[in-house]
Design a protein around this motif. Structure first.
Motif, mmCIF file in Angstrom:
data_model
loop_
_atom_site.group_PDB
_atom_site.id
_atom_site.type_symbol
_atom_site.label_atom_id
_atom_site.label_comp_id
_atom_site.label_asym_id
_atom_site.label_seq_id
_atom_site.Cartn_x
_atom_site.Cartn_y
_atom_site.Cartn_z
ATOM 1 N N GLU A 34 -65.145 -9.441 12.789
ATOM 2 C CA GLU A 34 -65.327 -8.048 12.377
ATOM 3 C C GLU A 34 -64.104 -7.537 11.611
ATOM 4 O OE1 GLU A 34 -66.380 -5.332 15.501
ATOM 5 O OE2 GLU A 34 -67.978 -6.646 16.241
ATOM 6 N N TRP A 35 -62.929 -7.938 12.044
ATOM 7 C CA TRP A 35 -61.680 -7.515 11.408
ATOM 8 C C TRP A 35 -61.617 -8.023 9.970
ATOM 9 C CZ3 TRP A 35 -56.622 -10.116 10.849
ATOM 10 C CH2 TRP A 35 -55.560 -9.240 10.629
ATOM 11 N N ALA A 40 -62.817 -7.009 3.965
ATOM 12 C CA ALA A 40 -63.635 -7.349 2.792
ATOM 13 C C ALA A 40 -64.473 -6.157 2.337
ATOM 14 C CB ALA A 40 -64.538 -8.542 3.101
ATOM 15 N N ALA A 41 -64.907 -5.320 3.292
ATOM 16 C CA ALA A 41 -65.711 -4.136 2.967
ATOM 17 C C ALA A 41 -64.833 -2.909 2.704
ATOM 18 C CB ALA A 41 -66.680 -3.843 4.113
ATOM 19 N N ALA A 42 -63.523 -3.097 2.763
ATOM 20 C CA ALA A 42 -62.551 -2.007 2.580
ATOM 21 C C ALA A 42 -62.813 -0.859 3.549
ATOM 22 C CB ALA A 42 -62.531 -1.528 1.137
ATOM 23 N N TYR A 47 -61.042 -1.581 10.304
ATOM 24 C CA TYR A 47 -60.023 -2.628 10.258
ATOM 25 C C TYR A 47 -58.866 -2.297 11.200
ATOM 26 C CZ TYR A 47 -56.684 -5.978 8.237
ATOM 27 O OH TYR A 47 -55.793 -6.993 8.051
ATOM 28 N N PHE A 48 -58.308 -1.095 11.044
ATOM 29 C CA PHE A 48 -57.153 -0.739 11.870
ATOM 30 C C PHE A 48 -57.555 -0.349 13.281
ATOM 31 C CE2 PHE A 48 -55.233 -0.738 7.692
ATOM 32 C CZ PHE A 48 -54.080 -1.465 7.959
ATOM 33 N N GLY A 49 -58.815 0.021 13.482
ATOM 34 C CA GLY A 49 -59.306 0.303 14.820
ATOM 35 C C GLY A 49 -59.413 -0.931 15.692
ATOM 36 N N LEU A 50 -59.440 -2.102 15.075
ATOM 37 C CA LEU A 50 -59.502 -3.359 15.825
ATOM 38 C C LEU A 50 -58.105 -3.887 16.166
ATOM 39 C CD1 LEU A 50 -62.448 -4.993 13.867
ATOM 40 C CD2 LEU A 50 -62.484 -4.178 16.241
ATOM 41 N N MET A 51 -57.092 -3.136 15.773
ATOM 42 C CA MET A 51 -55.716 -3.513 16.076
ATOM 43 C C MET A 51 -55.183 -2.604 17.188
ATOM 44 S SD MET A 51 -54.297 -4.283 12.222
ATOM 45 C CE MET A 51 -52.858 -5.219 12.731
ATOM 46 N N ALA A 52 -54.270 -3.138 17.974
ATOM 47 C CA ALA A 52 -53.642 -2.370 19.048
ATOM 48 C C ALA A 52 -52.747 -1.289 18.438
ATOM 49 C CB ALA A 52 -52.819 -3.298 19.940
#
Length: 166
Positions: A34-35, A40-42, A47-52
């Motif tokens: 998903e990340w 890829a989908a910008a 993207y940043f929600g999947l990071m701590a």
């Protein structure tokens, strides 16, 4: 009878731990997929929600060792223009520690830089796996290492002066 009961208890505990680790591995694999898809989908928020919240991102350039806020600042213009980066996973290994709350992984991804190696650490936060630390490295065939060193040597010699190499 006690021996048989103990055997079944151990077998059940082992099977349960393996299934739990396996389900964590699948969830981690899904999060990483998903990340990469969000980049890829910008999709900046996903993207940043999947990071701590305290994540680190280490890029391919020697100067790229960013906090999550520094990485967001760097990445935002790319996401805003609708074209971030697109790395497709080719191969991935996932390892989960005995607490089932920390995991580490390595992956080969393919994109505009051809094959790269990604590696990182993930943490289970509020029942969701989050990327806590990610390192992206370009792969260099051993046969080409001397050629690559010649290309990067002038820039990195200057960088070493400013970093105060030992």
């Amino acid at each position: 009878m006690k021996t048989l009961l103990l055997f079944f208890l151990l077998l059940t505990a082992t099977t349960s731990a393996q299934n739990n680790s396996s389900s964590h591995s699948a969830a981690i694999d899904n999060t990483l997929n998903e990340w990469h898809a969000a980049a890829a989908a910008a999709d900046f928020n996903k993207y940043f929600g999947l990071m701590a919240p305290d994540a680190r991102f280490i890029g391919t350039d020697a100067t790229e060792n960013w906090t999550i806020q520094e990485f967001k600042d760097f990445a935002k213009p790319y996401f805003d223009r609708g074209a971030a980066w697109d790395f497709q996973p080719v191969q991935r290994n996932i390892y989960v520690d005995s607490s089932q709350r920390i995991a580490w992984f390595d992956e080969l991804v393919s994109g505009w830089m051809k094959l790269c190696r990604g590696s990182g650490i993930m943490e289970l936060i509020d029942d969701q796996w989050k990327i806590k630390h990610y390192v992206l490295s370009m792969t260099i065939p051993n046969a080409n290492a001397n050629d690559v060193i010649k290309i990067k040597q002038p820039l990195e010699d200057e960088l070493l002066k400013t970093l105060g190499s030992r």
